[in-house]
Scaffold this motif. Structure first.
Motif, PDB file in Angstrom:
ATOM      1  N   ALA A 128       0.763  -1.115  -0.226  1.00 41.24           N
ATOM      2  CA  ALA A 128       0.069   0.191  -0.117  1.00 41.24           C
ATOM      3  C   ALA A 128       0.876   1.345  -0.233  1.00 41.24           C
ATOM      4  N   ILE A 129       2.377   1.330   1.018  1.00 36.73           N
ATOM      5  CA  ILE A 129       2.798   2.418   0.730  1.00 36.73           C
ATOM      6  C   ILE A 129       3.415   2.613  -0.599  1.00 36.73           C
ATOM      7  N   GLY A 130       4.135   1.271  -1.050  1.00 33.57           N
ATOM      8  CA  GLY A 130       4.338   1.704  -2.595  1.00 33.57           C
ATOM      9  C   GLY A 130       3.772   2.159  -3.510  1.00 33.57           C
ATOM     10  N   VAL A 131       2.467   2.181  -3.319  1.00 35.02           N
ATOM     11  CA  VAL A 131       1.500   2.359  -4.788  1.00 35.02           C
ATOM     12  C   VAL A 131       1.258   4.117  -4.482  1.00 35.02           C
ATOM     13  N   LEU A 281      -2.718  13.590 -17.332  1.00 33.86           N
ATOM     14  CA  LEU A 281      -2.923  12.597 -17.528  1.00 33.86           C
ATOM     15  C   LEU A 281      -2.386  11.731 -16.597  1.00 33.86           C
ATOM     16  N   MET A 282      -0.700  11.984 -16.538  1.00 35.59           N
ATOM     17  CA  MET A 282      -0.668  11.444 -15.705  1.00 35.59           C
ATOM     18  C   MET A 282      -0.461  12.299 -13.880  1.00 35.59           C
ATOM     19  N   GLU A 283      -0.813  13.357 -13.717  1.00 33.08           N
ATOM     20  CA  GLU A 283      -1.787  13.848 -12.480  1.00 33.08           C
ATOM     21  C   GLU A 283      -2.502  13.372 -12.148  1.00 33.08           C
ATOM     22  N   ILE A 284      -3.891  12.513 -13.035  1.00 30.12           N
ATOM     23  CA  ILE A 284      -4.846  12.245 -12.488  1.00 30.12           C
ATOM     24  C   ILE A 284      -4.425  11.398 -12.209  1.00 30.12           C
ATOM     25  N   ALA A 285      -3.870  10.145 -13.364  1.00 30.77           N
ATOM     26  CA  ALA A 285      -3.076   8.324 -12.751  1.00 30.77           C
ATOM     27  C   ALA A 285      -2.856   8.684 -11.315  1.00 30.77           C
ATOM     28  N   GLY A 286      -1.666   9.657 -10.477  1.00 31.77           N
ATOM     29  CA  GLY A 286      -1.384   9.466  -9.241  1.00 31.77           C
ATOM     30  C   GLY A 286      -1.754  10.005  -8.742  1.00 31.77           C
ATOM     31  N   CYS A 287      -2.714  10.759  -9.064  1.00 31.68           N
ATOM     32  CA  CYS A 287      -3.969  10.662  -8.141  1.00 31.68           C
ATOM     33  C   CYS A 287      -4.917   9.457  -7.648  1.00 31.68           C
ATOM     34  N   LEU A 288      -5.157   8.280  -8.913  1.00 29.21           N
ATOM     35  CA  LEU A 288      -5.975   7.237  -8.462  1.00 29.21           C
ATOM     36  C   LEU A 288      -5.124   6.289  -7.711  1.00 29.21           C
ATOM     37  N   LEU A 289      -3.566   6.658  -8.592  1.00 27.63           N
ATOM     38  CA  LEU A 289      -2.036   5.690  -7.529  1.00 27.63           C
ATOM     39  C   LEU A 289      -2.773   5.607  -5.494  1.00 27.63           C
ATOM     40  N   ILE A 290      -2.747   6.966  -5.604  1.00 27.31           N
ATOM     41  CA  ILE A 290      -2.170   7.577  -4.043  1.00 27.31           C
ATOM     42  C   ILE A 290      -4.036   7.128  -3.234  1.00 27.31           C
ATOM     43  N   VAL A 291      -5.180   7.060  -3.539  1.00 30.82           N
ATOM     44  CA  VAL A 291      -6.069   6.843  -3.629  1.00 30.82           C
ATOM     45  C   VAL A 291      -6.188   5.530  -3.487  1.00 30.82           C
ATOM     46  N   GLY A 292      -5.570   4.577  -3.996  1.00 31.31           N
ATOM     47  CA  GLY A 292      -6.061   3.406  -4.523  1.00 31.31           C
ATOM     48  C   GLY A 292      -4.959   3.131  -2.945  1.00 31.31           C
ATOM     49  N   ILE A 294      -3.997   4.031  -0.334  1.00 33.19           N
ATOM     50  CA  ILE A 294      -4.510   4.562   0.372  1.00 33.19           C
ATOM     51  C   ILE A 294      -5.665   3.718   1.722  1.00 33.19           C
ATOM     52  N   LEU A 295      -6.543   3.489   0.390  1.00 34.02           N
ATOM     53  CA  LEU A 295      -7.846   2.908   0.677  1.00 34.02           C
ATOM     54  C   LEU A 295      -7.587   1.400   0.969  1.00 34.02           C
ATOM     55  N   LEU A 296      -6.547   0.766   0.459  1.00 34.85           N
ATOM     56  CA  LEU A 296      -5.125  -0.326   0.794  1.00 34.85           C
ATOM     57  C   LEU A 296      -5.170  -0.312   2.456  1.00 34.85           C
ATOM     58  N   LEU A 297      -4.107   0.396   2.469  1.00 37.53           N
ATOM     59  CA  LEU A 297      -3.998   0.770   3.572  1.00 37.53           C
ATOM     60  C   LEU A 297      -4.459   0.861   4.779  1.00 37.53           C
ATOM     61  N   LEU A 298      -5.711   1.408   4.838  1.00 37.52           N
ATOM     62  CA  LEU A 298      -7.310   1.184   5.557  1.00 37.52           C
ATOM     63  C   LEU A 298      -7.659   0.400   5.377  1.00 37.52           C
ATOM     64  N   ALA A 299      -7.997  -0.270   4.383  1.00 38.65           N
ATOM     65  CA  ALA A 299      -9.000  -2.121   4.850  1.00 38.65           C
ATOM     66  C   ALA A 299      -7.708  -2.996   5.115  1.00 38.65           C
ATOM     67  N   LEU A 300      -6.650  -2.716   5.210  1.00 39.65           N
ATOM     68  CA  LEU A 300      -5.122  -3.711   6.129  1.00 39.65           C
ATOM     69  C   LEU A 300      -5.073  -3.335   7.113  1.00 39.65           C
ATOM     70  N   GLY A 301      -5.778  -1.785   7.887  1.00 39.69           N
ATOM     71  CA  GLY A 301      -5.317  -1.273   9.621  1.00 39.69           C
ATOM     72  C   GLY A 301      -6.515  -1.702  10.215  1.00 39.69           C
TER      73      GLY A 301
END
Length: 301
Positions: A128-131, A281-292, A294-301
């Motif tokens: 999650a941190i890596g993403v 588009l690269m900024e949008i992709a970056g934002c989506l990765l950050i959100v992804g 974070i969501l993975l981090l919260l799901a695991l936490g």
């Protein structure tokens, strides 16, 4: 929901406000002055937090010890050095790659947490941190015309090394602040965070004030003239830092810093809705990765 999560999100939001105000101050003073304002005008508020908790809420003051003082000094010096290296990156022709590598702070904090505090992180949390880190790195180079060859060449370039060093120092700083707060041992996480913040920010303010008296006295006059917006920066910065310190007392520094990447989402929301600027588009992709991430981090936490 665990308490450190809303605290971290609130701290990230306040940090975004502080950063915006600091950019405004850059128009009336130099980098040193704009950096000092964060600490010098935040110190009175940090001391006020301790006073309110002690005299108002009745919380006992924790007893200081050698371990606390050592970690406090390491964190305070590390943050100043990391900030200096980050600013130094702007002197390079292609600073974007270096800035991107400075964003590896959460991943490096995980490593330093293991080395210094023996803290282990699961493979899922590391993923999650890596993403989220990769998302921030994408945003950092989004407006830079880089080919894959140039990006690979930049891996061993001076700006990449400076960026990694900055990220490493920020990682050490986060772990040091957590260690300092935990070293106090009580009476509760709020008081531990408040006392740690007060000591750190006063220490940093004194260091930077002495530096300006020695090297740049004219900057002190410019700071004095801009004291009103500087107070806002100080309040937002001190409150944000209080949030970081509380969150890192409750949770590992690497995990807190990974969730803190949500600040980039706040920044882009301001860019799109308030300043009416377009993002690519690269900024949008970056934002989506950050959100992804974070969501993975919260799901695991």
């Amino acid at each position: 929901m665990e308490l450190w999560i809303p605290i971290t999100i609130a701290a990230a939001f306040l940090q975004n406000i502080r950063s915006a105000m600091q950019k405004h101050l850059k128009g009336v003073m130099g980098t040193t002055g704009a950096t000092f304002v964060r600490f010098g005008f935040g110190a009175p508020f940090a001391l006020l937090f301790v006073a309110v908790l002690h005299f108002g809420a009745g919380h006992a003051l924790p007893r200081l010890n050698a371990a606390f003082l050592v970690w406090m000094i390491v964190g305070g010096l590390g943050q100043i050095a990391a900030t200096f290296l980050l600013i130094h990156l702007f002197s390079f022709r292609n600073f974007a790659v270096g800035t991107a590598y400075s964003r590896t702070e959460p991943a490096q904090a995980a490593l330093f947490g293991l080395v210094f505090l023996g803290e282990k992180i699961s493979a899922g949390v590391l993923a999650a941190i890596g993403v989220s880190v990769f998302g921030v790195m994408l945003i950092s180079v989004a407006h830079t015309p880089l080919s894959w060859r140039a990006l690979l060449a930049a891996l061993v370039g001076r700006n990449a090394l400076v960026g990694l060093a900055s990220g490493a120092l920020f990682g050490v700083t986060a772990v040091a602040y957590r260690a300092a707060s935990l070293a106090l041992g009580g009476p509760n996480f709020i008081m531990q965070a408040a006392v740690t913040l007060a000591w750190v920010i006063v220490f940093q303010s004194l260091l930077m004030a002495l530096w300006m008296l020695w090297k740049d006295r004219a900057e002190i006059g410019r700071i004095r003239k801009a004291w009103k917006p500087a107070l806002i920066v100080g309040l937002a910065g001190a409150t944000a830092s209080f949030g970081w310190f509380m969150a890192m007392t409750l949770q590992q520094a690497a995990v807190v810093k990974a969730l803190a990447q949500v600040e980039m989402i706040f920044t882009f929301a301001s860019t799109v809705f308030f300043f009416r600027e377009r993002i690519n588009l690269m900024e949008i992709a970056g934002c989506l990765l950050i959100v992804g991430g974070i969501l993975l981090l919260l799901a695991l936490g």
